[in-house]
Design an enzyme around this catalytic site. Structure first.
Site, PDB file in Angstrom:
ATOM      1  N   ASN A   1       0.792  -1.249   0.014  1.00 49.99           N
ATOM      2  CA  ASN A   1       0.075   0.070  -0.122  1.00 49.99           C
ATOM      3  C   ASN A   1       1.123   1.205   0.010  1.00 49.99           C
ATOM      4  OD1 ASN A   1      -1.598   2.231   0.581  1.00 49.99           O
ATOM      5  ND2 ASN A   1      -2.835   1.238   2.485  1.00 49.99           N
TER       6      ASN A   1
ATOM      7  N   LYS B   1       3.241   0.823   2.967  1.00 53.91           N
ATOM      8  CA  LYS B   1       3.144  -0.038   4.081  1.00 53.91           C
ATOM      9  C   LYS B   1       3.244  -1.637   3.172  1.00 53.91           C
ATOM     10  CE  LYS B   1      -0.342   2.402   6.428  1.00 53.91           C
ATOM     11  NZ  LYS B   1      -1.667   2.684   6.466  1.00 53.91           N
TER      12      LYS B   1
ATOM     13  N   ARG C   1      -2.704  -2.008  -3.307  1.00 52.27           N
ATOM     14  CA  ARG C   1      -3.921  -1.254  -3.147  1.00 52.27           C
ATOM     15  C   ARG C   1      -3.881   0.019  -4.036  1.00 52.27           C
ATOM     16  NH1 ARG C   1      -5.194   3.091   1.348  1.00 52.27           N
ATOM     17  NH2 ARG C   1      -7.351   3.525   1.202  1.00 52.27           N
TER      18      ARG C   1
ATOM     19  N   HIS D   1     -13.112   3.086   0.736  1.00 52.12           N
ATOM     20  CA  HIS D   1     -13.282   1.901   1.657  1.00 52.12           C
ATOM     21  C   HIS D   1     -13.995   0.819   1.183  1.00 52.12           C
ATOM     22  CE1 HIS D   1     -13.096   5.476   4.774  1.00 52.12           C
ATOM     23  NE2 HIS D   1     -12.122   5.024   4.660  1.00 52.12           N
TER      24      HIS D   1
ATOM     25  N   LEU E   1     -15.709   3.741  10.389  1.00 51.29           N
ATOM     26  CA  LEU E   1     -15.329   4.734  11.139  1.00 51.29           C
ATOM     27  C   LEU E   1     -13.774   4.752  11.651  1.00 51.29           C
ATOM     28  CD1 LEU E   1     -18.640   4.518  13.265  1.00 51.29           C
ATOM     29  CD2 LEU E   1     -18.554   5.886  10.925  1.00 51.29           C
TER      30      LEU E   1
ATOM     31  N   GLY F   1     -10.747   8.373   8.436  1.00 49.69           N
ATOM     32  CA  GLY F   1     -11.793   8.766   7.310  1.00 49.69           C
ATOM     33  C   GLY F   1     -12.835   7.791   7.633  1.00 49.69           C
TER      34      GLY F   1
ATOM     35  N   ASP G   1      -8.091  13.240  16.968  1.00 52.63           N
ATOM     36  CA  ASP G   1      -8.079  11.980  17.382  1.00 52.63           C
ATOM     37  C   ASP G   1      -9.499  11.932  18.211  1.00 52.63           C
ATOM     38  OD1 ASP G   1      -7.684   9.695  19.160  1.00 52.63           O
ATOM     39  OD2 ASP G   1      -5.928   9.631  17.818  1.00 52.63           O
TER      40      ASP G   1
END
Ligand code: ADP
Length: 399
Positions: free
Chosen positions: A7, A14, A90, A179, A208, A211, A282
């Site tokens: 990704n 990643k 991805r 997503h 959730l 994003g 956050d």
């Protein structure tokens, strides 16, 4: 069969290696600050965590370091890269071209490039990852898995905006949704958890995290979703506003003497929890501030709860009912407070939550009250597994 999952972001990469015989994760890694000072690779193999700091000028260099880390004799998980059968990537925006995952060839790369105007921040980075891997592993089959393709089943009345039709016709301006791998995974896994087939169920999935998006999965097909042309639309997010009145932009831009780029920067980076609460993007920090009496923090939480409730009711209405509601990703999996606030006072729709069962974080659970007609589930997402499964399936067809 072992699969490498990649990704790639603009300055990050990643990766994960999965053994598909039992779908277990052998190693996970994150390379950050590619092309900027302070490049660093972090790899986790079971309990073993390794951090390597060394300059990586581009994604090709980062991919080489990833291979070295994976094949390292004392900290790696592979004797050689020959053990890897294929690489799954991805890709954020597949446009209308990619309705499913696909093997990467020249035509696929060109099509991902064609979609750059629709995802100017993401697709170029994803392409850099693909090209770097092709350069350092030229013989490996590679697969692209798109965030958007699950939502390509939406009907025009779900994906069109109320603009002149020519903007869709000429510019392909429409709802794409994001997503998709997560909504697909949790809806399928949720159905399995209930001992049912997803093609027999009407499910609402709530992803959730930083994003957030909500999706109506009607008998296995995405029929509507809250994110749109870009991941800015929908509910309030960490730093993104979610849906706003588009005319408010002109009002603010005139009053504050800012241009559209600055306005979009505000909508994407300075709004949401961060902008409304003034505390943090956050959720944990916002919850803490609200507990201590910060009213702006509380109202930002209430805005998110209300927004999710509205989508749940709306999506139940378009599907003619709902059999299961699933919560996933950082907030969905870890905030009992959010789940309780969203699902309370919904008995009129046959929804009631069990407050005791709801006191869990980060694991699969049925949190439905005894009388709930709608099954309420927490299902941790696993987008990497979907990428690995799709890659395995497409690669198996090659031989
Ligand atoms: P991303 O969209 O970047 O993948 P994540 O899915 O990791 O994001 O979600 C990040 C969000 O999850 C943050 O808002 C974080 O506060 C929230 N989160 C993580 N753990 C908890 C927790 N224990 N309680 C409440 N929120 C949590």
């Amino acid at each position: 069969m072992k699969i490498l999952i990649v990704n790639a972001g603009s300055s990050s990469l990643k990766y994960q290696v999965m053994d598909m015989t039992d779908e277990s994760t052998l190693a996970k890694g994150l390379i950050e600050r590619i092309g900027i000072p302070g490049s660093c690779l972090k790899q986790t193999v079971g309990e073993d965590k390794r951090v390597i700091e060394l300059p990586m000028k581009d994604h090709i260099e980062a991919s080489k370091q990833m291979i070295m880390a994976l094949t390292d004799p004392s900290h790696g998980v592979l004797e050689s890269m020959d053990e890897i059968s294929a690489v799954g990537h991805r890709v954020v925006q597949g446009g209308e071209i990619f309705t499913t995952s696909t093997l990467i060839d020249e035509a696929c790369i060109d099509a991902i490039k064609d979609n750059i105007p629709l995802a100017p921040l993401h697709n170029p980075a994803n392409l850099m990852g693909i090209k770097a891997c092709l350069q350092v592993m030229p013989d490996k089959p590679m697969v692209a898995v798109f965030d958007t393709s699950f939502h390509q089943t939406m009907a025009p009345q779900a994906y069109l905006y109320g603009f002149p039709y020519e903007y869709y016709d000429r510019l392909r301006v429409r709802r794409y949704g994001f997503h998709g791998t997560s909504h697909r995974y949790v809806s399928k896994r949720g159905a399995q958890f209930l001992g049912k087939n997803m093609t027999d169920l009407r499910i609402i999935t709530c992803h959730l995290g930083n994003g957030s998006s909500i999706c109506a999965v009607d008998h296995g097909r995405s029929v509507d979703t809250s994110m749109g042309l870009t991941p800015l639309e929908g509910v309030l997010m960490g730093t993104r506003s979610g849906t706003v009145d588009p005319a408010a932009l002109q009002f603010i831009m005139n009053a504050e003497h800012i241009d559209i780029d600055e306005m979009l920067e505000i909508l994407n980076k300075k709004s949401g929890f961060l902008g409304v609460s003034g505390v943090s993007s956050d959720m944990r920090d916002v919850e803490k501030a609200a507990e201590q009496g910060n009213k702006q923090a509380q109202v930002s939480l209430d805005m998110l709860f209300r927004g999710i409730k509205k989508y749940i009711a709306a999506y139940a209405a378009i599907m003619g009912g709902v059999d299961a509601i699933i919560f996933t990703a950082g907030i969905g999996e870890n905030s009992p407070e959010l789940r309780e606030a969203v699902l309370s006072n919904m008995e009129f729709m046959g929804i009631s939550i069990d407050r005791e069962k709801n006191r869990i974080r980060g694991k699969e659970a049925n949190i439905s009250g005894e009388k709930s007609q709608v099954k309420l589930l927490v299902i941790p997402t696993n987008e990497e597994l979907v990428i690995a499964q799709d890659t395995k399936e497409l690669v198996s067809q090659l031989s």
